[in-house]
Design an enzyme around this catalytic site. Structure first.
Site, mmCIF file in Angstrom:
data_model
loop_
_atom_site.group_PDB
_atom_site.id
_atom_site.type_symbol
_atom_site.label_atom_id
_atom_site.label_comp_id
_atom_site.label_asym_id
_atom_site.label_seq_id
_atom_site.Cartn_x
_atom_site.Cartn_y
_atom_site.Cartn_z
ATOM 1 C CG ASP A 154 -1.981 0.957 1.160
ATOM 2 O OD1 ASP A 154 -2.496 1.400 -0.078
ATOM 3 O OD2 ASP A 154 -2.698 1.606 2.246
ATOM 4 C CG HIS A 195 -0.690 1.887 -9.368
ATOM 5 N ND1 HIS A 195 -0.814 1.621 -7.937
ATOM 6 C CD2 HIS A 195 -1.779 2.776 -9.445
ATOM 7 C CE1 HIS A 195 -1.877 2.133 -7.298
ATOM 8 N NE2 HIS A 195 -2.623 2.916 -8.415
ATOM 9 C CG LEU A 215 9.117 -16.669 -4.041
ATOM 10 C CD1 LEU A 215 9.121 -16.850 -2.736
ATOM 11 C CD2 LEU A 215 9.821 -15.249 -4.645
#
Ligand code: IPE
Ligand code: IPE
Ligand code: MG
Length: 245
Positions: A27, A44, A138
């Site tokens: 955030d 973003h 991962l």
């Protein structure tokens, strides 16, 4: 003791006792951009670059699954322009970074109902999932049109479709129908951006997760922040309602 430990020692401690599954509520992209006089979309973009870096750090710290909150079921409330920019950015990220993630052995998965995404975005995401499905490194689990409540409702429906009556349904049954059914339990949730709330992120899985709330905006998140959050996790006494000697 914590402060005096060398970062190498901290990393060893994380490798031994650190989290296996970390969720990040990334955030603060918009505020990061506004602070610099840029449009929110620039935040973003910077945030997307940080995601790629964070995946590499997570891998180095022995994290097995990184669940990233990229777009919530509530984020459709934002302007059409911002939603469209986010949906295009996802395609860009796959186009630019997917190959390097593949080379590192990462496996891309998604949580959330992606049938509502615009088709080109959905296709890019499905391509990444399909191509990387046999990778052993991962797991990068991306929350897209993801909401914890929606996930629980969908899990109930799937359980019903599988013939499990609501009268017999156990928590373990429900676990097996969640989007996260293939992953180890969620150990640690990190939220950047200064807000101390879950905003509908992994609310079922959060039952016994540990938390790290950071004030920095997501594009400013550093490897040191991740190390510190994981190290702090490794030093905690998790009782799960019981008692520890
Ligand atoms: C988080 O950053 C990323 C998404 C929700 C897609 P925000 O866009 O929420 O940034 P702030 O919180 O407005 O600064
Ligand atoms: C949570 O951030 C959603 C994502 C990070 C994708 P928001 O910015 O949407 O959360 P609120 O509105 O501050 O609760
Ligand atoms: Mg926000």
């Amino acid at each position: 003791m914590m402060e005096t430990m060398e970062s190498r020692e901290k990393i060893e401690e994380i490798l031994d006792h650190g989290p296996r599954h970390v969720g990040i509520i990334l955030d603060g992209n918009g505020r990061w951009a506004q602070q610099r006089g840029l449009v929110r979309t620039e935040g973003h973009k910077a945030g997307a670059g940080k995601v790629i870096e964070a995946c590499r750090w997570a891998d180095e710290l022995g994290i097995e699954v990184l669940s990233l909150y990229a777009f919530s079921t509530e984020n459709w409330k934002r302007s059409k322009e911002e939603v469209a920019a986010l949906m295009s950015l996802l395609i860009e990220v796959v186009r630019i970074h997917f190959k390097e993630l593949m080379d590192e052995g990462a496996k891309i998965t998604v949580m959330g109902d992606i049938t509502r995404l615009p088709l080109p975005t959905r296709k890019a995401v499905e391509y990444a999932i399909e191509k990387s499905k046999n990778n052993q490194g991962l797991v990068i689990n991306i929350g897209l049109n993801y909401g914890g409540r929606d996930e629980i409702i969908r899990a109930f429906r799937r359980a019903g479709q599988a013939g499990i009556s609501p009268h017999d349904l156990t928590a373990e049954d429900l676990d097996a129908f969640l989007d996260t059914r293939d992953f180890p339990p969620l150990d640690l949730i990190i939220r950047t951006g200064g807000e101390i709330r879950l905003s509908n992120f992994m609310i079922w899985q959060a039952a016994y997760a540990e938390f790290a709330f950071l004030d920095c905006y997501w594009p400013d998140f550093s490897k040191e922040d991740l190390v510190q959050a994981c190290f702090s996790f490794s030093q905690r006494n998790r009782r799960f309602g019981g008692l520890t000697s």
